[in-house]
Structure formats: C-alpha cells, structure tokens
Design a protein around this motif. Structure first.
Motif, PDB file in Angstrom:
ATOM      1  N   THR A  75       2.335  49.669-102.363  1.00  0.00           N
ATOM      2  CA  THR A  75       3.744  50.067-103.045  1.00  0.00           C
ATOM      3  C   THR A  75       3.446  51.255-103.235  1.00  0.00           C
ATOM      4  N   LYS A  76       2.265  52.288-103.260  1.00  0.00           N
ATOM      5  CA  LYS A  76       2.345  53.696-104.308  1.00  0.00           C
ATOM      6  C   LYS A  76       2.369  54.802-102.796  1.00  0.00           C
ATOM      7  N   ASP A 121      -3.499  39.729-116.578  1.00  0.00           N
ATOM      8  CA  ASP A 121      -2.407  40.830-116.554  1.00  0.00           C
ATOM      9  C   ASP A 121      -0.905  39.473-116.748  1.00  0.00           C
ATOM     10  N   LYS A 142     -12.223  58.812-105.760  1.00  0.00           N
ATOM     11  CA  LYS A 142     -11.228  59.102-106.975  1.00  0.00           C
ATOM     12  C   LYS A 142     -12.369  59.507-108.051  1.00  0.00           C
ATOM     13  N   ALA A 183      -0.866  42.457-100.111  1.00  0.00           N
ATOM     14  CA  ALA A 183      -1.630  43.436-101.742  1.00  0.00           C
ATOM     15  C   ALA A 183      -2.497  43.314-101.544  1.00  0.00           C
ATOM     16  N   ASN A 214      -4.643  48.687-111.138  1.00  0.00           N
ATOM     17  CA  ASN A 214      -3.076  47.584-110.597  1.00  0.00           C
ATOM     18  C   ASN A 214      -2.985  47.102-111.529  1.00  0.00           C
ATOM     19  N   GLN A 219      -2.532  55.094-105.629  1.00  0.00           N
ATOM     20  CA  GLN A 219      -2.259  56.521-104.597  1.00  0.00           C
ATOM     21  C   GLN A 219      -2.446  55.269-103.167  1.00  0.00           C
ATOM     22  N   GLN A 220      -4.155  54.823-102.678  1.00  0.00           N
ATOM     23  CA  GLN A 220      -3.645  54.982-101.193  1.00  0.00           C
ATOM     24  C   GLN A 220      -3.857  53.748-101.021  1.00  0.00           C
ATOM     25  N   GLY A 221      -3.369  52.112-101.358  1.00  0.00           N
ATOM     26  CA  GLY A 221      -3.553  50.607-100.917  1.00  0.00           C
ATOM     27  C   GLY A 221      -4.884  50.563-100.555  1.00  0.00           C
ATOM     28  N   ILE A 222      -6.253  50.744-101.066  1.00  0.00           N
ATOM     29  CA  ILE A 222      -7.727  50.163-100.765  1.00  0.00           C
ATOM     30  C   ILE A 222      -8.045  49.416-101.934  1.00  0.00           C
ATOM     31  N   GLY A 223      -7.832  49.798-103.649  1.00  0.00           N
ATOM     32  CA  GLY A 223      -8.309  49.862-104.727  1.00  0.00           C
ATOM     33  C   GLY A 223      -9.150  47.942-104.145  1.00  0.00           C
ATOM     34  N   ALA A 224      -7.533  47.195-104.517  1.00  0.00           N
ATOM     35  CA  ALA A 224      -7.826  45.435-104.450  1.00  0.00           C
ATOM     36  C   ALA A 224      -8.026  44.725-103.224  1.00  0.00           C
ATOM     37  N   SER A 225      -7.743  44.852-102.513  1.00  0.00           N
ATOM     38  CA  SER A 225      -7.738  44.748-101.295  1.00  0.00           C
ATOM     39  C   SER A 225      -9.505  45.133-100.534  1.00  0.00           C
TER      40      SER A 225
HETATM   41  N1  LIG Z   1      -1.962  43.520-110.281  1.00  0.00           N
HETATM   42  C1  LIG Z   1      -0.720  43.528-110.037  1.00  0.00           C
HETATM   43  N2  LIG Z   1       0.103  42.959-110.906  1.00  0.00           N
HETATM   44  C2  LIG Z   1       1.519  43.637-109.328  1.00  0.00           C
HETATM   45  N3  LIG Z   1       0.903  44.049-108.203  1.00  0.00           N
HETATM   46  C3  LIG Z   1      -0.224  44.089-108.354  1.00  0.00           C
HETATM   47  C4  LIG Z   1      -1.577  44.470-108.481  1.00  0.00           C
HETATM   48  N4  LIG Z   1      -2.331  44.548-108.158  1.00  0.00           N
HETATM   49  C5  LIG Z   1      -2.003  44.616-107.124  1.00  0.00           C
HETATM   50  N5  LIG Z   1      -0.690  44.988-106.946  1.00  0.00           N
HETATM   51  C6  LIG Z   1      -0.225  45.331-105.444  1.00  0.00           C
HETATM   52  O1  LIG Z   1      -1.270  45.487-104.409  1.00  0.00           O
HETATM   53  C7  LIG Z   1      -1.166  46.427-103.929  1.00  0.00           C
HETATM   54  C8  LIG Z   1      -2.387  47.256-103.505  1.00  0.00           C
HETATM   55  O2  LIG Z   1      -2.698  47.127-104.364  1.00  0.00           O
HETATM   56  P1  LIG Z   1      -4.402  48.083-103.781  1.00  0.00           P
HETATM   57  O3  LIG Z   1      -5.236  48.335-105.458  1.00  0.00           O
HETATM   58  O4  LIG Z   1      -5.401  47.488-103.303  1.00  0.00           O
HETATM   59  O5  LIG Z   1      -3.342  49.542-103.181  1.00  0.00           O
HETATM   60  P2  LIG Z   1      -2.748  50.587-104.855  1.00  0.00           P
HETATM   61  O6  LIG Z   1      -2.871  50.186-105.984  1.00  0.00           O
HETATM   62  O7  LIG Z   1      -1.740  50.986-104.388  1.00  0.00           O
HETATM   63  O8  LIG Z   1      -3.788  51.631-104.522  1.00  0.00           O
HETATM   64  P3  LIG Z   1      -5.251  51.870-104.438  1.00  0.00           P
HETATM   65  O9  LIG Z   1      -6.041  52.023-103.694  1.00  0.00           O
HETATM   66  O10 LIG Z   1      -5.483  53.474-104.705  1.00  0.00           O
HETATM   67  O11 LIG Z   1      -5.801  51.074-105.587  1.00  0.00           O
HETATM   68  C9  LIG Z   1      -0.083  47.416-104.793  1.00  0.00           C
HETATM   69  O12 LIG Z   1       0.263  48.707-104.797  1.00  0.00           O
HETATM   70  C10 LIG Z   1       0.645  46.281-105.390  1.00  0.00           C
HETATM   71  O13 LIG Z   1       2.105  47.133-105.150  1.00  0.00           O
END
Ligand SMILES: Nc1ncnc2c1ncn2[C@@H]1O[C@H](COP(=O)(O)OP(=O)(O)OP(=O)(O)O)[C@@H](O)[C@H]1O
Ligand SMILES: [Mg+2]
Length: 581
Positions: free
Chosen positions: A115-116, A94, A456, A107, A62, A126-132
């Motif tokens: 946003t992706k 970061d 992935k 987010a 991210n 790609q999916q919006g599930i990583g950080a959450s």
């Molecule tokens: N370090 C960061 N700085 C700015 N925005 C961030 C950061 N980390 C996450 N975000 C925002 O939070 C959103 C959700 O992050 P998340 O990791 O859940 O999903 P993703 O990166 O879109 O897809 P994936 O599930 O494949 O990781 C991102 O699309 C981005 O917009």
C-alpha cells in the motif's frame, strides 16, 4: 544460404557451441520473486546475523507503519526462539489494524505488492518486498509456510497458513479459518534456517533498542532465544503527527517515472496532467514548459512517447518552480528525542537539535535531527578496562536513522556516518572521536530517502543533506562540550584551589619560621595570590570559548544569509506564479 560454420569443441575451448536457434529454446522468463530468490543480497538477506536482524526489521517496520496509519499507539512483541543450530522461529505481534482475508495473500505472499509505493509520504516501507521477501526466505531455507493470525476492528480474527509461489509471484494460502479469540492486530510466525542470533551492535536487540529511541510512542517487548525479556516502555503518550502525502515535485522526477504517472493519470491533456499530479506546477510554470517543448500540451498524456517525456524532464530543469512543500515530513522532535535518550541511554550530558525542513536536489523535502549524549551509558563498550581507574573504556557509538528506522549495516558507505566522522571534533574538545564515550544520534527524514541500494542500509551523500548534517552536528557538539567543559572546569578549579591553599598554609609556616613575620599575614597574602591566579586562568578560558563561539556564529550567520536569499527567490517565484497556488 550461408552455411553455418561449425567450430569444434577444441577450437572453442568451452564445450559445444550453440546457434541462435538452439539458444532460443533456452529462452525463459522468470518472475520478480525468482529474481529476488537468486539475488537475496539485494533485500539485505545475506549473512547469518544480518539476515535475522533484517527479518525483524521488516516485520517491525511494517507494524509501526500500519499502527501509525491507523492512529494506534503501537505495542509490538518480538520473540526469537532457537529450534536447532542456525534454525530459528520468529514471532512478531502487533496491535495494529490487521489484514483482511482478501489482502492477506498479496500483502505477505506477493513481491512488489503493498500500500506504500509512489506515495510521496514519509513512511518506513516503500517497495512492497519486505514481508513478502521474508515469506519467500522462509520457504527457501526451510520449505515451510508461515503462520498468521489477523484480527480487524470489524471482523473476528482468523488464522492462516500461507506461502508464496515464486514461479508465479503469487500467494499460496494453505489453510484459513476463523478462530475464537479476542484479537485485533497482526501476528506472524515464520521459521528460517541459515541464520544466527548473536548479541552485539548488529543484533536484533540493538536494532530494537534504537527503534525504541526513534519511536518513543511505541512499546516494544523482546524475548531473545535465551528467554531473556527486554521491555522498552513508551516515553511519549501520543502518536506522532501523521505525515501528509504530498505530490511529487517536478525537479525530483525521472523520465521513466513521468511516463508511469502519465499512464495512470486522470488528466486528459498533458498540461492538466502536469498541473494536477505534481507539486508547484501553476499556470506560469506550465506556460514556461510549453515554450521549451516541441509538441502540443493538449496531447493525451497516455500517448506520451519516451522522447516527449525526455523533453518535458529537460524543460523541468530550467523552469523556475517554487521549492517543494515540507508538510510531508514529521520529525521526532527535540523533546521526544531527549526523553527517550534519557530513558534508554541515561547520559550525564545531552544536547538535541532538530533543524528546519529544507530541500535536496531541488525536488525532495528533508530534515535532519541530531543528538549527542555523553557519559552515563553513552558510547559502546570496548571490552577493555582503564588500568588506573579500573573502569570500562567506552568507544563512540553512532546511531543512524532514516525515517525513524535504525540503519545498522553498511556504515562505511553512508552519508550519515561520514558527516559524523567529518566534523572537526578536536574543536569541541574531543581529541579522538573513536575513543570518546559518546553516543551520536543522526536522523534523516524525507519523503524520499536517497538510499544507496535496495537493502536500504546507507544514505547517499547529497550536498544539501551533508551541509544540514554538518551545521546540526556543529551546534550540538558545541552545546554539549560547553556543558562538559563547564563541569570539568569547576571540578578542576575546586581541586586546584584546595591544593594551592593547602601549600600556601605550609609555605606560610616555613616563611614565618625563617623570617619571624606573622604566619597569618603571610598566609593571607598567599591566599590572595592563589585566588588572583585562578581568576586569570578563568578569564583566558572564557576568551578561548568566546573565540570558538564567534567562529560558529559566523558560520551560522552565513547560513542564515543563504536562507534569506533562498526565501527571496521563492517570493519572486511566487510572484511570477501569482494566482496559481
Ligand atoms: N503488520 C501489518 N499490519 C497491517 N498491514 C501490513 C502489516 N505488514 C504488512 N502489511 C501490508 O502488507 C504490505 C506489504 O508489506 P511489505 O513489507 O512486503 O512491503 P512494504 O512495507 O509496502 O514495502 P517495503 O518493501 O519497503 O517493506 C504493506 O504495504 C501493508 O499494506
Ligand atoms: Mg515493509
């Protein structure tokens, strides 16, 4: 009315039997967050070691995505601290764009929000599930919230404590307050239980080492639970060219995706929807499609039925489209890969190759990059020592990457590993690949990586991808083996020469004593024989090398021929679609 037949518990054997009405009372809905809570393996969050590495991967990916989108050279700091047994705190900071107070919740506290999605662009997320997903895992294993500090270019930083409500799949902000601190970027601190830090091939350190190799423009600082600090300095001073977002190509779309896009389009007619929302759909192509479907193309796309979408997808299959544009791709590049491998792996020999972009399944642009490093710190340690030399025995190390992200797990099911294993290494002087001191770097980049699952970690074997990998590995292997063989031959020849000449002198002395002929003359003749023999050997080796070169050249020629044909087809397709592009 039919009387309900009651089956006794004995008859059923599994306890009381429920009627449809009773079952209806059990009917429940659950949120996507609850689904992933029960199926965390789908996010790669299983296994104590793997989970910790996956969390680091999600946060770091991210950070890299966010920095690159904002044109910032990334500097990322990761700190893992052990709180007690199998209980850790992870901090990732970061220097990216940060998150606003308004977007923070969605987010980091809502699954499938980001946003992706649906962006035909080469990105890590790609999916919006990583950080959450990580926020949820922290709550699931510790019951605690995560801490965030965010600073944007326009607003002074704030600190927040938040978590997720899995029942509603909604963020829960517990505290949010401005802080007096100079900071732009995002820092996340989260606690996790049932995880374990262990050094090795699947560790966060190895993940970051490989991330640094594939992202030479990023500075990465890592502090492990023992307080050991590793800094990967950047070897490239510029951000990679930003990949351009491309529209999806009709050949890479499913019925479901077509319907989703039709619901969201600005186009008022199906024809204009297809023309504006897809790549390579000119007038000629639209005309061809309209001939193959049973309904009017002037229809409102929002009213498109499943059956109609199926018809369109079927007609896409037979329509002659121009191949998708490859502008959405941004390769690392040979020079950058070379610089980072030299700085991190420090090999004795190195060959790097970036192939030209091409297309798989007719609808997705992709490109491959490979590098082979030999000697120095190449390969991975086997833990054993050579009995004769006492030196450590090295084994082959295969580094897989997809869109610059290292893949550390599921190697067995991955096309990238299979391509490496499948190469006839003996042809390049490697008798046993597993026991060779080699680091093989394989990178696939695409607007859509064909992962085998939501975790992935592995790429599925698409025919065109496998062929590109084979050609790239073949060329790189040839190149490196030539340099190694060349050096080895030179060393061996020098040794042989020295030895032969030494014996020649001794034999000359003996012959002089036996025959009474002059020692110097005998020695001179012997030297001439030795040099002639060595020259003959060299000639034979060169012939062998030429034969292999010819074989490879023939394969590459075949490939060039194929490419030419492809271009011809493309040209005729452009002609057919004249005036549309
Ligand atoms: N370090 C960061 N700085 C700015 N925005 C961030 C950061 N980390 C996450 N975000 C925002 O939070 C959103 C959700 O992050 P998340 O990791 O859940 O999903 P993703 O990166 O879109 O897809 P994936 O599930 O494949 O990781 C991102 O699309 C981005 O917009
Ligand atoms: Mg992500």
């Amino acid at each position: 009315m039919v009387e309900e037949k009651k089956i006794s518990e004995e008859e059923n054997g599994n306890g009381p039997v429920l009627t449809a009405e009773q079952l209806a009372k059990e009917f429940k809905e659950h949120s996507v967050a609850e689904f992933f809570k029960k199926n965390r393996q789908m996010l790669g969050l299983t296994g104590k070691i793997k989970t910790l590495t996956t969390i680091v991967h999600e946060y770091v990916s991210n950070s890299l995505d966010a920095c690159e989108e904002s044109g910032i050279l990334p500097e990322i700091e990761i700190k893992i601290s052990e709180l007690s047994e199998e209980y850790y705190e992870i901090m990732v900071k970061d220097n990216g764009p940060g998150l606003t107070k308004e977007t923070l919740g969605k987010a980091l506290g809502q699954l499938l929000a980001g946003t992706k999605f649906h962006r035909m662009m080469q990105m890590r997320g790609q999916q919006g599930i990583g950080a959450s997903g990580c926020t949820m895992l922290s709550l699931m294993t510790t019951g605690k919230q995560i801490q965030v500090i965010s600073g944007t270019a326009k607003h002074s930083p704030f600190m927040a404590e938040m978590t997720i409500d899995p029942k509603k799949n909604e963020p829960k902000i517990i505290k949010i307050e401005e802080i007096k601190k100079e900071f732009t970027g995002l820092a996340i601190k989260a606690k996790f239980k049932e995880v374990k830090y262990q050094k090795g091939e699947q560790s966060p350190l190895e993940y970051l080492r490989r991330t640094a190799i594939a992202n030479p423009h990023a500075k990465i600082i890592f502090i492990d639970p023992f307080g050991e600090k590793t800094v990967f300095e950047r070897t490239a001073k510029t951000i990679p060219a930003k990949p351009i977002e491309v529209k999806p190509h009709p050949k890479g779309i499913t019925v479901d995706e077509l319907l989703t896009m039709a619901k969201a389009t600005q186009g008022r007619k199906i024809s204009s929807f297809l023309k504006t929302d897809f790549d390579r759909t000119g007038d000629k192509a639209i005309e061809e499609i309209s001939k193959n479907i049973s309904f009017d193309m002037n229809k409102d796309p929002k009213k498109m039925s499943w059956e109609e979408a199926e018809e369109i997808i079927k007609s896409f299959k037979t329509t002659n489209f121009i191949a998708p544009s490859t502008e959405g791709l941004s390769a690392i590049g040979e020079n950058r890969i070379e610089a980072s491998l030299k700085s991190i792996v420090k090999p004795e020999f190195l060959s790097v190759l970036t192939r030209k972009p091409t297309v798989y399944k007719g609808g997705f642009a992709f490109q491959v990059e490979v590098a082979i490093a030999y000697g120095g710190n190449s390969g991975k340690s086997s833990g054993e020592k050579d009995e004769q030399t006492g030196q450590e025995i090295k084994r082959v190390e295969v580094m897989r990457f997809a869109n610059r992200v290292p893949l550390l797990f599921d190697a067995g099911g991955c096309a990238l590993s299979r391509a490496v294993q499948g190469l006839d290494w003996k042809r390049y002087g490697i008798k046993n690949l597993d026991n060779a001191p080699l680091t093989v770097f394989v990178h696939m980049l695409s607007v859509h990586i064909p992962y085998t699952g939501a975790g992935k970690q592995a790429v599925s074997d698409e025919e065109e991808v496998m062929e590109e990998l084979r050609l790239a590995l073949m060329q790189a292997a040839r190149q490196i083996m030539r340099s190694i063989a060349g050096k080895r031959r030179l060393e061996e020849k020098e040794q042989k020469k020295k030895l032969f000449l030494k014996y020649a002198t001794e034999v000359a002395i003996a012959l002089h004593e036996l025959t009474g002929k002059k020692k110097d003359e005998i020695e001179k003749k012997f030297h001439a024989i030795v040099l002639k023999k060595l020259k003959l050997e060299e000639k034979m080796e060169k012939e062998l090398e030429q034969k292999t070169d010819e074989e490879i050249a023939a394969e590459l020629e075949k490939e060039a021929e194929k490419e030419k044909k492809g271009k011809k087809n493309k040209k005729s397709a452009i002609k057919e679609n004249d005036g549309e592009e």
